[in-house]
Scaffold this motif. Structure first.
Motif, PDB file in Angstrom:
ATOM      1  N   ARG A 249      10.852  16.428 -16.656  1.00  0.00           N
ATOM      2  CA  ARG A 249      10.554  15.048 -16.663  1.00  0.00           C
ATOM      3  C   ARG A 249      11.348  14.108 -15.706  1.00  0.00           C
ATOM      4  N   ASP A 250      12.446  15.084 -15.168  1.00  0.00           N
ATOM      5  CA  ASP A 250      13.166  14.364 -14.126  1.00  0.00           C
ATOM      6  C   ASP A 250      12.762  14.607 -12.825  1.00  0.00           C
ATOM      7  N   GLN A 251      11.968  15.308 -12.606  1.00  0.00           N
ATOM      8  CA  GLN A 251      11.323  15.820 -11.353  1.00  0.00           C
ATOM      9  C   GLN A 251      10.168  14.959 -10.771  1.00  0.00           C
ATOM     10  N   LEU A 252      10.603  14.318  -9.464  1.00  0.00           N
ATOM     11  CA  LEU A 252       9.544  13.377  -8.831  1.00  0.00           C
ATOM     12  C   LEU A 252       8.588  14.476  -7.887  1.00  0.00           C
ATOM     13  N   PHE A 253       7.431  13.716  -7.314  1.00  0.00           N
ATOM     14  CA  PHE A 253       6.599  14.566  -6.707  1.00  0.00           C
ATOM     15  C   PHE A 253       7.061  15.630  -5.832  1.00  0.00           C
ATOM     16  N   ASP A 254       7.939  15.006  -4.942  1.00  0.00           N
ATOM     17  CA  ASP A 254       8.448  15.931  -3.551  1.00  0.00           C
ATOM     18  C   ASP A 254       9.115  16.970  -4.105  1.00  0.00           C
ATOM     19  N   ARG A 255       9.401  17.336  -5.588  1.00  0.00           N
ATOM     20  CA  ARG A 255      10.291  18.517  -6.002  1.00  0.00           C
ATOM     21  C   ARG A 255       8.925  19.308  -6.560  1.00  0.00           C
ATOM     22  N   THR A 269       0.304   8.244   0.322  1.00  0.00           N
ATOM     23  CA  THR A 269       1.549   9.086   0.217  1.00  0.00           C
ATOM     24  C   THR A 269       2.272   8.979  -1.084  1.00  0.00           C
ATOM     25  N   PRO A 270       3.080  10.047  -1.311  1.00  0.00           N
ATOM     26  CA  PRO A 270       3.840   9.917  -2.582  1.00  0.00           C
ATOM     27  C   PRO A 270       4.912   8.523  -2.516  1.00  0.00           C
ATOM     28  N   ASP A 271       4.993   7.961  -1.351  1.00  0.00           N
ATOM     29  CA  ASP A 271       5.873   6.751  -1.371  1.00  0.00           C
ATOM     30  C   ASP A 271       5.055   5.850  -1.775  1.00  0.00           C
ATOM     31  N   THR A 272       4.057   5.885  -1.514  1.00  0.00           N
ATOM     32  CA  THR A 272       3.076   4.495  -1.980  1.00  0.00           C
ATOM     33  C   THR A 272       3.076   4.593  -3.519  1.00  0.00           C
ATOM     34  N   ALA A 273       2.841   5.848  -4.073  1.00  0.00           N
ATOM     35  CA  ALA A 273       3.205   5.871  -5.819  1.00  0.00           C
ATOM     36  C   ALA A 273       4.361   5.245  -6.300  1.00  0.00           C
ATOM     37  N   LEU A 274       5.518   5.457  -5.675  1.00  0.00           N
ATOM     38  CA  LEU A 274       6.907   5.093  -5.905  1.00  0.00           C
ATOM     39  C   LEU A 274       6.939   3.605  -6.065  1.00  0.00           C
ATOM     40  N   PHE A 335      -6.311 -11.797   4.391  1.00  0.00           N
ATOM     41  CA  PHE A 335      -6.370 -12.187   5.740  1.00  0.00           C
ATOM     42  C   PHE A 335      -6.458 -11.288   6.750  1.00  0.00           C
ATOM     43  N   VAL A 336      -7.898 -10.817   6.852  1.00  0.00           N
ATOM     44  CA  VAL A 336      -8.351  -9.950   7.825  1.00  0.00           C
ATOM     45  C   VAL A 336      -8.489 -10.600   9.063  1.00  0.00           C
ATOM     46  N   ASN A 337      -7.820  -9.887  10.016  1.00  0.00           N
ATOM     47  CA  ASN A 337      -7.676 -10.146  11.542  1.00  0.00           C
ATOM     48  C   ASN A 337      -6.937 -11.323  11.714  1.00  0.00           C
ATOM     49  N   GLU A 338      -6.074 -11.536  10.805  1.00  0.00           N
ATOM     50  CA  GLU A 338      -5.052 -12.829  10.808  1.00  0.00           C
ATOM     51  C   GLU A 338      -3.543 -12.306  10.950  1.00  0.00           C
ATOM     52  N   PRO A 339      -2.787 -12.738  11.945  1.00  0.00           N
ATOM     53  CA  PRO A 339      -1.394 -12.196  11.989  1.00  0.00           C
ATOM     54  C   PRO A 339      -0.651 -12.647  10.665  1.00  0.00           C
ATOM     55  N   CYS A 340       0.131 -11.661  10.158  1.00  0.00           N
ATOM     56  CA  CYS A 340       0.929 -11.994   9.092  1.00  0.00           C
ATOM     57  C   CYS A 340       2.606 -11.527   9.304  1.00  0.00           C
ATOM     58  N   GLY A 341       3.457 -12.185   8.592  1.00  0.00           N
ATOM     59  CA  GLY A 341       4.552 -11.724   8.644  1.00  0.00           C
ATOM     60  C   GLY A 341       5.049 -11.353   7.249  1.00  0.00           C
ATOM     61  N   GLY A 342       6.118 -10.677   7.330  1.00  0.00           N
ATOM     62  CA  GLY A 342       6.546 -10.254   6.020  1.00  0.00           C
ATOM     63  C   GLY A 342       7.742  -9.281   6.047  1.00  0.00           C
ATOM     64  N   VAL A 343       7.480  -8.306   5.169  1.00  0.00           N
ATOM     65  CA  VAL A 343       8.485  -7.234   5.092  1.00  0.00           C
ATOM     66  C   VAL A 343       7.942  -5.676   4.891  1.00  0.00           C
ATOM     67  N   GLN A 344       8.461  -4.726   5.211  1.00  0.00           N
ATOM     68  CA  GLN A 344       8.173  -3.407   4.846  1.00  0.00           C
ATOM     69  C   GLN A 344       9.225  -2.770   4.008  1.00  0.00           C
ATOM     70  N   VAL A 345       8.865  -2.272   2.876  1.00  0.00           N
ATOM     71  CA  VAL A 345       9.702  -1.501   1.939  1.00  0.00           C
ATOM     72  C   VAL A 345       9.793  -0.206   2.179  1.00  0.00           C
ATOM     73  N   THR A 346      11.185   0.185   2.309  1.00  0.00           N
ATOM     74  CA  THR A 346      11.278   1.833   2.602  1.00  0.00           C
ATOM     75  C   THR A 346      12.297   2.379   1.448  1.00  0.00           C
TER      76      THR A 346
END
Length: 426
Positions: A249-255, A269-274, A335-346
């Protein structure tokens, strides 16, 4: 809609030991010895691989219908329906959920009815079908056993678990058995987030489970059969769970040693799921949740946002995550074809990362920094995603992150206690 002809790999199966059966559930018990690679993780075997290793003999002689999608594959990459047909255990039908049986459709779409060009198996479009309509499909196909094999991502508002629920109700209506070929929960076994208020039930959350349920689809099937079906006046039919081997149960996908197969086009990707149990809630806002970019649900923003949101988030030093100032132009979605600002979550530490708390923090800070830009969708879709109007109203009233997250801890603890007797893995 017809599906273009595709070429698929030849079939095959891993050699693994036979099933053992429980009194009411056919279960694949873990071997005494755990296999591992040079880095140490257990090499997980799915329920599908367990049955395929025996030539699908456990399903021989049954009138099979298979509810699956591209994630229903063996360790060698073969789809289970292709493998069954090659082994002489031919399903009478396949049933496609959202995105379709072979997975060619975008969000909110399906592939329609067609004959699968690879196997000749009839495929029924089951996306959006209620239990009565799906039961009609089962009857038309002549099935007496419904096999479910779809990889979930662990969030209440991901529709595949509700496809399972509908299939269980439909199978009970026609007297068919349900066999769940279990797969690991890529988020592990920890439950988190608010419980669904039944008044806000919808196609993305039909029954009161928490937002990050921390269960495999096999465990959810047991939970559904015991906790929800009888309350609907449905007598559950025979339920068989073919368990995952060598998974904790403590095992994430990458393991797990498994190959990530995108369960939908925007879950690459697995990060998308996280991140998804949290940032998936941005679908309930006017902000783009990153559809139409190469990092859906990891990139979030809107036209007119600037560096201040990222700076505010960075000051908080949230555990297991960092934020990058991001600018992007979606190719589809909002916002198709519209410039957007924001953040990327890593994600920097998956075990420390809390997807739902992080998303709540993003909501609160966006409202503080860009009060003229941050808005909920006019239809209050956020209420269906979060399970009630509580999150929306608390944020609108200026509540802090601790107060918001604290508001659901008692119901989360209650759900965690209730689910324990249905768990299969430790």
């Amino acid at each position: 809609m017809s599906l273009n002809r595709r070429h698929f790999l030849a079939t095959g199966a891993l050699a693994v030991p036979a099933l053992t059966a429980g009194s009411s559930v056919a279960q694949a018990r873990p071997q005494a010895e755990a296999r591992s690679d040079s880095k140490g993780p257990l090499l997980t075997r799915t329920g599908a691989d367990v049955l395929a290793a025996r030539g699908w003999a456990a399903l021989s002689g049954r009138k099979l219908g298979v509810l699956s999608n591209p994630t229903g594959v063996l360790a060698n990459g073969d789809h289970i329906v292709d493998s069954m047909v090659a082994a002489g255990v031919r399903p009478l039908a396949a049933f496609g959920p959202e995105h379709g049986f072979r997975g060619s459709a975008q969000a909110g779409g399906s592939e329609g009815d067609y004959t699968d060009p690879r196997t000749g198996v009839p495929v029924y479009d089951a996306y959006g079908a209620d239990a009565t309509k799906l039961a009609g499909m089962f009857t038309k196909a002549g099935v007496d056993t419904v096999v479910f094999d779809i990889a979930d991502v662990g969030a209440r508002f991901y529709t595949y678990i509700w496809s399972l629920y509908t299939a269980m109700v439909a199978a009970a209506k026609v007297g068919a058995a349900v066999v769940v070929l279990d797969r690991p929960n890529p988020l592990g076994g920890k439950a988190a987030g608010p419980l669904l208020d039944p008044a806000y039930a919808s196609g993305i959350g039909r029954k009161p489970i928490v937002q990050q349920h921390g269960m495999t689809v096999g465990e959810l099937a047991r939970f559904f059969a015991a906790e929800f079906l009888p309350a609907e006046g449905v007598t559950p039919g025979k339920l068989e769970i073919v368990e995952v081997r060598d998974w904790r149960r403590d095992q994430l996908f990458d393991r797990t040693g498994l190959t990530w197969i995108p369960p939908s086009p925007n879950m690459p990707t697995p990060d998308t799921a996280l991140v998804y149990p949290g940032t998936g809630m941005f679908e309930g806002t006017v902000f783009s949740e990153g559809r139409g970019t190469t990092r859906p649900f990891e990139i979030v923003g809107a036209p007119g946002l600037d560096w201040r949101w990222r700076e505010k988030l960075g000051e908080l030093r949230l555990p297991g995550v960092k934020f990058r100032e991001a600018y992007f132009v979606p190719t589809f979605g909002k916002f198709v074809n519209e410039p957007c600002g924001g953040v990327q979550v890593t994600i920097t530490d998956p075990r420390a990362f809390d997807a739902i708390r992080t998303a709540v923090t993003m909501f609160v800070t966006a409202k503080q920094v860009h009060p003229d830009k941050f808005k909920w969708r006019p239809d209050n879709f956020i209420d269906k995603l979060s399970g009630s109007d509580r999150l929306r109203t608390m944020i609108d009233k200026g509540a802090g992150v601790d107060e918001i997250v604290g508001s659901w801890q008692a119901e989360l603890a209650g759900f965690d206690r209730k689910r324990r007797r249905h768990l299969l893995y430790r």
